[in-house]
Design a protein around this motif. Structure first.
Motif, PDB file in Angstrom:
ATOM      1  N   TRP A  18      51.814  33.157  47.503  1.00  0.00           N
ATOM      2  CA  TRP A  18      52.213  32.567  46.224  1.00  0.00           C
ATOM      3  C   TRP A  18      50.987  32.103  45.446  1.00  0.00           C
ATOM      4  CZ3 TRP A  18      51.950  27.729  43.825  1.00  0.00           C
ATOM      5  CH2 TRP A  18      52.813  27.552  42.729  1.00  0.00           C
ATOM      6  N   TRP A  19      50.021  31.499  46.141  1.00  0.00           N
ATOM      7  CA  TRP A  19      48.801  31.042  45.482  1.00  0.00           C
ATOM      8  C   TRP A  19      47.970  32.216  44.984  1.00  0.00           C
ATOM      9  CZ3 TRP A  19      48.558  26.223  44.032  1.00  0.00           C
ATOM     10  CH2 TRP A  19      49.257  25.247  44.754  1.00  0.00           C
ATOM     11  N   VAL A  20      47.934  33.290  45.776  1.00  0.00           N
ATOM     12  CA  VAL A  20      47.212  34.486  45.345  1.00  0.00           C
ATOM     13  C   VAL A  20      47.864  35.064  44.096  1.00  0.00           C
ATOM     14  CG1 VAL A  20      46.590  36.856  45.968  1.00  0.00           C
ATOM     15  CG2 VAL A  20      46.352  35.014  47.643  1.00  0.00           C
ATOM     16  N   ASN A  21      49.194  35.099  44.073  1.00  0.00           N
ATOM     17  CA  ASN A  21      49.915  35.616  42.916  1.00  0.00           C
ATOM     18  C   ASN A  21      49.672  34.748  41.685  1.00  0.00           C
ATOM     19  OD1 ASN A  21      51.794  37.710  42.006  1.00  0.00           O
ATOM     20  ND2 ASN A  21      53.222  36.017  41.669  1.00  0.00           N
TER      21      ASN A  21
ATOM     22  N   GLY B 266      42.006  26.779  35.499  1.00  0.00           N
ATOM     23  CA  GLY B 266      42.909  27.242  36.552  1.00  0.00           C
ATOM     24  C   GLY B 266      42.283  28.328  37.402  1.00  0.00           C
ATOM     25  N   HIS B 267      41.505  29.193  36.786  1.00  0.00           N
ATOM     26  CA  HIS B 267      40.801  30.260  37.504  1.00  0.00           C
ATOM     27  C   HIS B 267      39.848  29.675  38.545  1.00  0.00           C
ATOM     28  CE1 HIS B 267      38.655  34.037  38.139  1.00  0.00           C
ATOM     29  NE2 HIS B 267      37.525  33.420  37.848  1.00  0.00           N
ATOM     30  N   ILE B 268      39.105  28.649  38.143  1.00  0.00           N
ATOM     31  CA  ILE B 268      38.182  27.998  39.076  1.00  0.00           C
ATOM     32  C   ILE B 268      38.955  27.283  40.180  1.00  0.00           C
ATOM     33  CG2 ILE B 268      36.396  26.225  39.296  1.00  0.00           C
ATOM     34  CD1 ILE B 268      35.606  26.875  36.393  1.00  0.00           C
ATOM     35  N   ALA B 269      40.010  26.575  39.801  1.00  0.00           N
ATOM     36  CA  ALA B 269      40.812  25.830  40.788  1.00  0.00           C
ATOM     37  C   ALA B 269      41.464  26.776  41.793  1.00  0.00           C
ATOM     38  CB  ALA B 269      41.876  24.995  40.080  1.00  0.00           C
ATOM     39  N   MET B 270      42.004  27.901  41.315  1.00  0.00           N
ATOM     40  CA  MET B 270      42.650  28.846  42.224  1.00  0.00           C
ATOM     41  C   MET B 270      41.617  29.540  43.104  1.00  0.00           C
ATOM     42  SD  MET B 270      45.898  28.782  42.100  1.00  0.00           S
ATOM     43  CE  MET B 270      45.656  27.015  41.942  1.00  0.00           C
ATOM     44  N   GLY B 271      40.414  29.742  42.564  1.00  0.00           N
ATOM     45  CA  GLY B 271      39.354  30.306  43.398  1.00  0.00           C
ATOM     46  C   GLY B 271      39.043  29.409  44.576  1.00  0.00           C
ATOM     47  N   LEU B 272      39.003  28.102  44.332  1.00  0.00           N
ATOM     48  CA  LEU B 272      38.770  27.146  45.414  1.00  0.00           C
ATOM     49  C   LEU B 272      39.958  27.084  46.363  1.00  0.00           C
ATOM     50  CD1 LEU B 272      37.091  24.231  43.432  1.00  0.00           C
ATOM     51  CD2 LEU B 272      36.029  25.611  45.223  1.00  0.00           C
ATOM     52  N   LYS B 273      41.167  27.178  45.810  1.00  0.00           N
ATOM     53  CA  LYS B 273      42.373  27.095  46.647  1.00  0.00           C
ATOM     54  C   LYS B 273      42.525  28.322  47.531  1.00  0.00           C
ATOM     55  CE  LYS B 273      46.431  25.740  48.087  1.00  0.00           C
ATOM     56  NZ  LYS B 273      46.591  24.578  48.987  1.00  0.00           N
ATOM     57  N   VAL B 274      42.316  29.496  46.963  1.00  0.00           N
ATOM     58  CA  VAL B 274      42.560  30.745  47.692  1.00  0.00           C
ATOM     59  C   VAL B 274      41.387  31.110  48.601  1.00  0.00           C
ATOM     60  CG1 VAL B 274      42.923  33.237  47.429  1.00  0.00           C
ATOM     61  CG2 VAL B 274      44.140  31.625  45.946  1.00  0.00           C
ATOM     62  N   GLY B 275      40.166  31.009  48.075  1.00  0.00           N
ATOM     63  CA  GLY B 275      39.006  31.453  48.843  1.00  0.00           C
ATOM     64  C   GLY B 275      38.030  30.362  49.213  1.00  0.00           C
ATOM     65  N   GLY B 276      38.221  29.167  48.646  1.00  0.00           N
ATOM     66  CA  GLY B 276      37.328  28.065  48.956  1.00  0.00           C
ATOM     67  C   GLY B 276      35.925  28.272  48.415  1.00  0.00           C
ATOM     68  N   VAL B 277      35.011  27.470  48.877  1.00  0.00           N
ATOM     69  CA  VAL B 277      33.613  27.549  48.438  1.00  0.00           C
ATOM     70  C   VAL B 277      32.992  28.918  48.734  1.00  0.00           C
ATOM     71  CG1 VAL B 277      31.299  26.562  48.737  1.00  0.00           C
ATOM     72  CG2 VAL B 277      33.294  25.052  48.616  1.00  0.00           C
ATOM     73  N   PRO B 278      33.293  29.560  49.889  1.00  0.00           N
ATOM     74  CA  PRO B 278      32.703  30.888  50.132  1.00  0.00           C
ATOM     75  C   PRO B 278      33.009  31.902  49.027  1.00  0.00           C
ATOM     76  CG  PRO B 278      33.597  30.023  52.169  1.00  0.00           C
ATOM     77  CD  PRO B 278      34.024  29.079  51.085  1.00  0.00           C
ATOM     78  N   LEU B 279      34.230  31.837  48.460  1.00  0.00           N
ATOM     79  CA  LEU B 279      34.564  32.769  47.385  1.00  0.00           C
ATOM     80  C   LEU B 279      33.710  32.496  46.150  1.00  0.00           C
ATOM     81  CD1 LEU B 279      36.289  35.027  46.207  1.00  0.00           C
ATOM     82  CD2 LEU B 279      38.000  33.297  45.581  1.00  0.00           C
TER      83      LEU B 279
END
Length: 202
Positions: free
Chosen positions: A100-103, A157-170
């Protein structure tokens, strides 16, 4: 390169980085333009910068030049980061699950591209004389303001979802400087020539 950091294609990193810096610069200077000439929804007492409208327009122009390449890459090679046809069912039936978060991230990515498109189109349709003359009623200016707000929200939101889905490594993967040998910029001219001959050659 650490295995914890995913690998991102070099072209994506370059386009993403340049477009991101230009978009953020355009957002900041766009707010300063609004703060100087409009302010109807609130303003901040900041020093007036000479020719802030021209500075904003310059960032917008450079963003316009790089944006088509980013859009082509996103819809052609990076389509997995954008919405899938069944996004609505995923959004309503997988609430809270990793998918759901990825979507949701794909939804924000797509919305950000659309907001960026609206921003560059409405920005090019505006006249520089409108705001200094106090002409705030023009439809293109109102649409440009709307695009600015949507772009800001989707970027955050793009930055927040990047942290949520992939975390700092992403996030770190987007600023890596290493690249695979087959992605070397020295090979790009040959690759473009090959594609050109495939399409137009006989």
């Amino acid at each position: 390169m650490s295995k914890l950091i995913p690998y991102q294609p070099l072209v994506l990193r370059l386009l993403h980085g340049i477009a991101g810096l230009l978009a953020i610069s355009a957002l900041i200077t766009g707010f300063l333009v609004y703060n100087t000439y409009d302010g109807r929804f609130g303003s901040i007492p900041l020093p007036l910068l000479p020719d802030i409208q021209g500075i904003h327009g310059t960032f917008g122009l450079f963003f316009l030049l790089i944006f088509p390449a980013l859009a082509i890459y996103s819809f052609h090679w990076g389509y997995r980061r954008l919405l899938f046809p069944d996004f609505w069912s995923r959004l309503t039936h997988q609430v809270g699950k990793p998918g759901w978060w990825v979507n949701l991230q794909r939804l924000l990515n797509t919305a950000m591209l659309l907001a960026a498109t609206l921003s560059v189109v409405t920005g090019r349709m505006m006249q520089e004389a409108w705001l200094p003359a106090g002409e705030l009623h023009h439809v293109w200016y109102r649409l440009h303001l709307t695009a600015w707000l949507v772009l800001l929200i989707t970027l955050l939101g793009h930055i927040a979802m990047g942290l949520k889905v992939g975390g700092v490594p992403l996030l770190l993967s987007m600023v890596q400087t290493k690249y695979r040998p087959e992605e070397s910029p020295y090979l790009w001219i040959g690759y473009l020539r090959e594609k050109f001959h495939e399409r137009f050659g006989r």
